[in-house]
Design a protein around this motif. Structure first.
Motif, short mmCIF file in Angstrom:
data_model
loop_
_atom_site.label_atom_id
_atom_site.label_comp_id
_atom_site.label_asym_id
_atom_site.label_seq_id
_atom_site.Cartn_x
_atom_site.Cartn_y
_atom_site.Cartn_z
N ASN A 89 0.87 -1.17 0.00
CA ASN A 89 0.00 0.00 0.00
C ASN A 89 0.92 1.22 0.00
O ASN A 89 1.16 1.85 1.03
CB ASN A 89 -0.91 -0.02 1.23
CG ASN A 89 -1.90 1.12 1.22
OD1 ASN A 89 -1.72 2.12 0.53
ND2 ASN A 89 -2.97 0.98 1.98
N THR A 91 0.70 4.19 -1.34
CA THR A 91 0.13 5.52 -1.09
C THR A 91 0.16 5.83 0.40
O THR A 91 0.57 6.92 0.81
CB THR A 91 -1.29 5.62 -1.66
OG1 THR A 91 -1.24 5.35 -3.07
CG2 THR A 91 -1.89 6.99 -1.43
N ASN A 92 -0.28 4.88 1.23
CA ASN A 92 -0.24 5.10 2.68
C ASN A 92 1.20 5.11 3.19
O ASN A 92 1.52 5.86 4.12
CB ASN A 92 -1.07 4.06 3.42
CG ASN A 92 -2.54 4.40 3.41
OD1 ASN A 92 -2.95 5.47 2.98
ND2 ASN A 92 -3.36 3.47 3.86
N LEU A 94 3.67 6.32 1.61
CA LEU A 94 4.11 7.68 1.30
C LEU A 94 3.53 8.68 2.29
O LEU A 94 4.24 9.56 2.79
CB LEU A 94 3.73 8.06 -0.12
CG LEU A 94 4.05 9.50 -0.55
CD1 LEU A 94 5.54 9.79 -0.44
CD2 LEU A 94 3.54 9.74 -1.97
N LEU A 95 2.27 8.54 2.61
CA LEU A 95 1.62 9.45 3.55
C LEU A 95 2.36 9.50 4.88
O LEU A 95 2.73 10.57 5.37
CB LEU A 95 0.16 9.01 3.78
CG LEU A 95 -0.58 9.75 4.88
CD1 LEU A 95 -1.03 11.11 4.38
CD2 LEU A 95 -1.78 8.94 5.34
N LEU A 121 5.53 4.14 -6.59
CA LEU A 121 4.38 4.80 -7.21
C LEU A 121 4.71 5.38 -8.59
O LEU A 121 3.85 5.95 -9.24
CB LEU A 121 3.85 5.91 -6.29
CG LEU A 121 3.17 5.42 -5.02
CD1 LEU A 121 2.95 6.59 -4.05
CD2 LEU A 121 1.85 4.72 -5.34
N LYS A 123 6.80 7.83 -9.27
CA LYS A 123 7.10 9.26 -9.23
C LYS A 123 8.61 9.42 -9.13
O LYS A 123 9.16 9.74 -8.08
CB LYS A 123 6.36 9.92 -8.06
CG LYS A 123 4.85 9.80 -8.20
CD LYS A 123 4.12 10.46 -7.07
CE LYS A 123 2.62 10.32 -7.34
NZ LYS A 123 1.85 11.25 -6.54
#
Length: 185
Positions: A89, A91-92, A94-95, A121, A123
């Motif tokens: 996961n 995205t989380n 990264l958060l 991701l 990027k």
């Protein structure tokens, strides 16, 4: 890869954890939490213990509770980032790593984990910056050089990758010498 909370107190749970007796450590930390349910250090350590026991939901619950009590604890944030990374996961991951990296005095690991999540991701420019920041904060961070080298290979920047593999190899990061041999004839 992770460090313990900065407090120097060593409990029975800590001793069990250091001896890799994770079941006993979890029991000891749970007993301690009966009397100190809001102790961030104990919650963090029990979360790490659950992580070692592959009880990722238990670990996540403890880390989230610790974060409620201490929202700027970069160790807890990085542990949550790592858990989410393990579960893919990103995205989380990264958060939480981004939140940790924004805390003044955060370790290089925060930027590294941010870079790792951004890398996953896709990027790439942001990932290069985050890896670079990790290296800026810790010139001896072999894993950051290595991961940045892998990203540069993907970006067809072989010369830059080879420099990073050479640096990570000099720092004796596992796999670096092999990556250098494979990509840098």
């Amino acid at each position: 890869m992770f460090f313990s909370c900065s407090e120097q107190k060593v409990s029975e749970g800590d001793k069990f954890f250091n001896d890799k007796k994770f079941e006993e450590a979890a029991t000891e930390y749970s007993d301690e939490l009966k009397y100190m349910p809001n102790d961030v250090r104990i919650l963090y350590h029990r979360g790490r213990t659950y992580e070692e026991l592959k009880d990722f939901e238990g670990a996540k619950a403890d880390f989230e509770r610790a974060l409620e009590l201490d929202p700027n604890n970069f160790q807890v944030l990085l542990s949550l980032a790592n858990l989410h990374h393990k579960k893919k996961n990103f995205t989380n991951a990264l958060l939480f790593s981004n939140r940790a990296a924004e805390i003044p005095g955060a370790p290089a690991m925060a930027s590294f984990m941010k870079g790792r999540a951004l890398h996953q991701l896709g990027k790439t420019d942001e990932a290069l910056k985050a890896y670079g920041n990790a290296i800026y904060l810790d010139k001896d961070f072999g894993q950051a050089y290595y991961n940045r080298g892998l990203l540069k290979i993907g970006l067809k920047n072989v010369k830059g990758a080879c420099e990073d593999f050479q640096l990570s190899s000099a720092l004796e990061y596992p796999g670096s010498a092999e990556a250098y041999k494979k990509y840098c004839k």
